[in-house]
Design an enzyme around this catalytic site. Sequence first.
Site, PDB file in Angstrom:
ATOM      1  N   GLU A 172       0.488  -8.584   5.730  1.00 31.22           N
ATOM      2  CA  GLU A 172      -0.193  -7.542   5.023  1.00 31.22           C
ATOM      3  C   GLU A 172      -1.189  -8.238   4.221  1.00 31.22           C
ATOM      4  OE1 GLU A 172       2.233  -4.537   3.412  1.00 31.22           O
ATOM      5  OE2 GLU A 172       2.614  -3.844   5.494  1.00 31.22           O
ATOM      6  N   GLU A 360       6.397  -2.463  11.410  1.00 30.63           N
ATOM      7  CA  GLU A 360       7.013  -1.853  10.488  1.00 30.63           C
ATOM      8  C   GLU A 360       6.658  -0.195  10.496  1.00 30.63           C
ATOM      9  OE1 GLU A 360       6.390  -3.198   6.474  1.00 30.63           O
ATOM     10  OE2 GLU A 360       6.586  -5.258   7.036  1.00 30.63           O
TER      11      GLU A 360
HETATM   12  C1  PNW Z   1       5.004  -2.900   3.133  1.00 28.16           C
HETATM   13  N1  PNW Z   1       0.896   0.674  -0.025  1.00 28.16           N
HETATM   14  O1  PNW Z   1       4.432  -2.928   1.937  1.00 28.16           O
HETATM   15  C2  PNW Z   1       5.669  -4.311   3.357  1.00 28.16           C
HETATM   16  O2  PNW Z   1       5.454  -5.051   4.258  1.00 28.16           O
HETATM   17  C3  PNW Z   1       7.321  -4.549   2.975  1.00 28.16           C
HETATM   18  O3  PNW Z   1       7.515  -5.668   2.585  1.00 28.16           O
HETATM   19  C4  PNW Z   1       7.432  -3.405   2.318  1.00 28.16           C
HETATM   20  O4  PNW Z   1       8.813  -3.103   1.480  1.00 28.16           O
HETATM   21  C5  PNW Z   1       7.347  -1.822   2.736  1.00 28.16           C
HETATM   22  O5  PNW Z   1       5.962  -1.995   3.481  1.00 28.16           O
HETATM   23  C6  PNW Z   1       7.639  -0.720   2.179  1.00 28.16           C
HETATM   24  O6  PNW Z   1       6.651  -0.761   1.266  1.00 28.16           O
HETATM   25  C7  PNW Z   1       3.533  -2.037   1.473  1.00 28.16           C
HETATM   26  O7  PNW Z   1       0.744   0.645  -1.538  1.00 28.16           O
HETATM   27  C8  PNW Z   1       3.414  -2.039   0.162  1.00 28.16           C
HETATM   28  O8  PNW Z   1       0.135   1.518   0.756  1.00 28.16           O
HETATM   29  C9  PNW Z   1       2.492  -1.180  -0.137  1.00 28.16           C
HETATM   30  C10 PNW Z   1       1.859  -0.450   0.519  1.00 28.16           C
HETATM   31  C11 PNW Z   1       2.051  -0.377   1.655  1.00 28.16           C
HETATM   32  C12 PNW Z   1       2.823  -1.231   2.378  1.00 28.16           C
END
Ligand code: PNW
Length: 454
Positions: A172, A360
């Site tokens: 990401e 994911e």
């Molecule tokens: C992902 N957003 O993070 C990450 O790869 C993980 O480490 C995390 O725990 C998981 O998704 C759940 O959040 C994100 O703001 C963090 O759109 C923020 C966003 C999306 C994915």
Amino acid sequence: MSQRRAVKSVFPKSFTWGCATASYQVEGAARTDGRGPSIWDTFSHRPGCVDMDHTGDVADDQYHRFREDVRLMKDLGISAYRFSISWSRVMPRGRGRSNPKGWDYYRRLADELLSQGIQPWATLFHWDLPQALETDFGGWASRSTAEAFGDYAAEVARHLSDRIRHFFTINEFSCFTDMGYFQGIFAPGRRVSLQERNQIRHHAVLAHGLAVQALRAQAKVKPTVGLAENLNVCVPAIETPEHIGAARKAMRLFNAPFLTAVMEGAYLEDYLKAEGGNAPVCAEGDLKIIGSALDFVGLNIYTANNVQAIDREPGFELIPHPESFPKMDTHWLFFCPQSLYWGVRMVSDLWKPRALYITENGCASKDKLTATGEVLDTDRVMYLRNYLTSAQRAVLDGYPLKGYFLWSLLDNFEWASGYTKRFGITYVNYSTLARTPKLSYAYYREVIRSGAVL
Ligand code: PNW
């Protein structure tokens, strides 16, 4: 009906079912066996940066409890575990000296997985940059960090490619670049200028390309190399050719700094024009490295944006979510199951990757232990049932979707939300670290067992 109906499998036998986690979110053991600090140690220990000032010092203590966690995976029936390597555990200062005890941990973990018939899928970078690289170079603001990442990838290949065959370079892009250095809500919590933001984005995709090349050059056995990107997924507001075309066009542009650059080996003219004097500065040959061919593309998909066609430039328009749009237990997690189908379909149509994985997918729920010690997370089961139906549609349509990794095996340190958001299909009691499989764990096990959405 008194008899249990046999379910017809839809997902092929070869489909990879897995779960995902990341080092800082689950390992703990932050100062054990020579691990160096990462920017997330520094950030989480700075008061006010993480909800309740939680830190990843202990997290799920997977570092000491990985055998128990592998047992949970085995009972679940998954065939792959996606975890990440803590860069500062294996190279405490990010470059130079290696830490043998760090490498040993990932060898033990991989061996335990393999002994249970579970394939290890390792992510090289899931945001926990060695603090020394932040201190010495300004982290991702410097090209030196991208180069250090390439060297680290070569070390990973040398130490682990005898037992790990599947690698993700980076997890990401936007979360550690934009959210870390521009919005400042993730580590290292800086707020740089637009030009620096774009340069940081450039260093991140360059690091990915350098790592692809290093892994291939140094691996003992030919590895499978890809990345895990939370692309901005655009779904057509209505499934007509007109709106589908608009959504596809929007997706290519919205992902211009990251996935589009990686898949095309170029920055879109529209992106460069929009950024003007703030556009990233590229050295000769960078874009070719960034566009290095991949064995697969991993998509982290939780939600999506609705897009509709309009009859003026640019031909599409993003529709903001109305206030009443249903959400899971996180402000950004709008319930949008068709995102899995459209994410896979759009990426396939735009760039024709050899293979795609959902790397994911999952949600946060307000889980509670009942008096009898169960967690009956019917909302997460509803979420998974709908999203998996959408993945199934992509498979039935013939798109090259080869696997699905659920986020997450366990409740864990949810970045700036600390332990207040639970994404696991296994409940973790943070006082005792006891693990309790939730209803969603039983649900996922049945899906895997039958090869169909139930
Ligand atoms: C992902 N957003 O993070 C990450 O790869 C993980 O480490 C995390 O725990 C998981 O998704 C759940 O959040 C994100 O703001 C963090 O759109 C923020 C966003 C999306 C994915």
